[in-house]
Design an enzyme around this catalytic site. Structure first.
Site, short mmCIF file in Angstrom:
data_model
loop_
_atom_site.label_atom_id
_atom_site.label_comp_id
_atom_site.label_asym_id
_atom_site.label_seq_id
_atom_site.Cartn_x
_atom_site.Cartn_y
_atom_site.Cartn_z
CG ASP A 162 84.30 29.78 -28.45
OD1 ASP A 162 85.48 30.14 -28.25
OD2 ASP A 162 83.77 28.82 -27.87
CD GLU A 200 87.86 28.20 -23.21
OE1 GLU A 200 88.38 27.68 -22.22
OE2 GLU A 200 86.83 28.91 -23.11
ZN LIG Z 1 87.60 32.24 -22.10
#
Ligand SMILES: [Zn+2]
Length: 394
Positions: A75, A140
């Site tokens: 992501d 994340e």
């Molecule tokens: Zn990162």
């Protein structure tokens, strides 16, 4: 497509607009690279905690130990105004030796290089004696609730065990080979509330100003250093981030004052010893500074990030040797920076972090030098060889 080329791998990944929590095709693109190498690839969707569902990926090559994990995320943060970019953020265009795109360094680039490194290693030597797995999350950069933490729990419940992990986040401040991260400081946030007695400023004997105790408490918190640091950690640092009474009148002594503060702490402290020290400092200030009507409370806010340090010579040593072999440089072992998903992995196996140069991460025109992609691929290829050779020797 040749998986041994990190540039092609990275272009394929950047062209998937995987802004958290969207998968955007990025995990599917990664799966297409790993399956021909012999990986068993599984997708795991995590949900709950009032945040969006997130797709994650776990891929393993081999069935036996020793077991090396590579961890990261596909992501990316939003590109912002695409018109501000000199090249479209999801086009992966190359100009003057630089590859542009969101995620180029944070951290699709690290994943692209690791896959290329493995493909080269397997091409030269066959499959490693042991197992390699990729633990890749799509959460994340977002809330972080449906990502690495849950993916690790899911894998462990299925019997997965690891001997070491490498996180491919961008760790180098200026040039490839600057820095390996071997730990992180802990983070603790508190809110102090001091309560006195409201009154007229002209009749202070009928009131109890909580700011008198607050001033002493803030001095006690920030004044004396908590420690002087260690060989791998800077000194523990406390910063007061706000002080407030909510009082708009100039002739009223307020009843309450609050202050919030955050501490970044090293491995001389645990959450418990640090809280005890801070409460002791505040308690002393309250006893000497206030009237007997003064009261204080401390609340601890949010999730505490624990401090950790990896001292694993096989892991950090083989990575340092690989970096020296490719760049001729000796990386600094560091614990600086904010938190990362390594804070979850450290509960399962020793973990270090090494990736690209971080300068343009999260910025407009995020970009990576094509030459760095080739170098990082070679570093990872050397590292894989050295780590498995050392593991076989012990
Ligand atoms: Zn990162």
């Amino acid at each position: 497509m040749s998986v041994t080329d990190p540039v092609e791998n990275l272009q394929a990944l950047i062209r998937c607009p995987s802004v958290t929590p969207e998968e955007g095709g990025a995990l599917t693109a990664l799966e297409a690279m790993l399956a021909p190498l012999g990986f068993a690839v599984e997708r795991m969707t995590a949900s709950g905690d009032g945040t969006p569902d997130v797709e994650n990926l776990y891929a393993r090559l081999g069935a036996d130990g020793p077991h090396l994990m590579f961890a990261g995320h596909t992501d990316v943060v939003p590109p912002g105004d695409a018109a501000s970019w000199s090249h479209p953020p999801f086009a992966a265009e190359i100009e003057n030796g630089l590859l542009y795109g969101r995620g180029a360094v944070d951290m699709k680039g690290g994943i692209a290089c690791f896959v290329a490194a493995l493909a080269r290693f397997i091409g030269d030597n066959g499959k490693p004696t042991g197992s390699v797995s990729l633990l890749i999350t799509g959460d994340e950069e977002g809330p972080g609730m449906n990502g690495t933490d849950k993916l690790l729990q899911w894998a462990k419940a299925r019997g997965e065990r690891w001997d070491a992990a490498l996180v491919g986040e961008p760790t180098n401040p200026d040039a490839l080979g600057d820095m390996i991260k071997v730990g992180r400081r802990g983070s603790l946030t508190g809110r102090l509330t001091v309560t006195g007695v409201q009154g007229h400023v002209a009749y202070p004997h009928l009131a109890d100003n909580p700011l008198r105790t607050m001033a002493g408490a803030l001095d006690a918190l920030m004044g004396k250093p908590l420690d002087e640091g260690t060989d791998l950690f800077p000194p523990t640092n406390l910063e007061v981030t706000s002080v407030d009474t909510g009082n708009s009148a100039t002739n009223v002594i307020p009843e309450k004052a609050t202050a919030t503060f955050n501490i970044r702490f090293n491995d001389l402290w645990t959450e418990e010893t640090l809280k005890a020290e801070l409460l002791d400092r505040i308690g002393r200030a309250a006893r000497t500074g206030g009237k007997n009507t003064t009261r204080f409370t401390v609340e601890w806010l949010g999730r505490v990030s624990p401090v950790f340090l990896t001292r694993d010579e096989q892991l950090a040593g083989s990575l340092s040797e690989a970096i020296a072999a490719v760049t001729g440089r000796t990386p600094q072992l560091s614990t600086t920076g904010g938190t990362s998903d390594a804070r979850f992995i450290k509960d399962y196996c020793p973990v270090v972090e090494f990736g690209l140069v971080g300068q343009t991460m999260h910025k407009v025109d995020e970009r990576v030098a094509v030459a760095d992609l080739e170098k990082l691929t070679e570093i990872y290829r050397h590292f894989i060889g050295r780590w498995f050779a050392l593991a076989a020797a012990c």
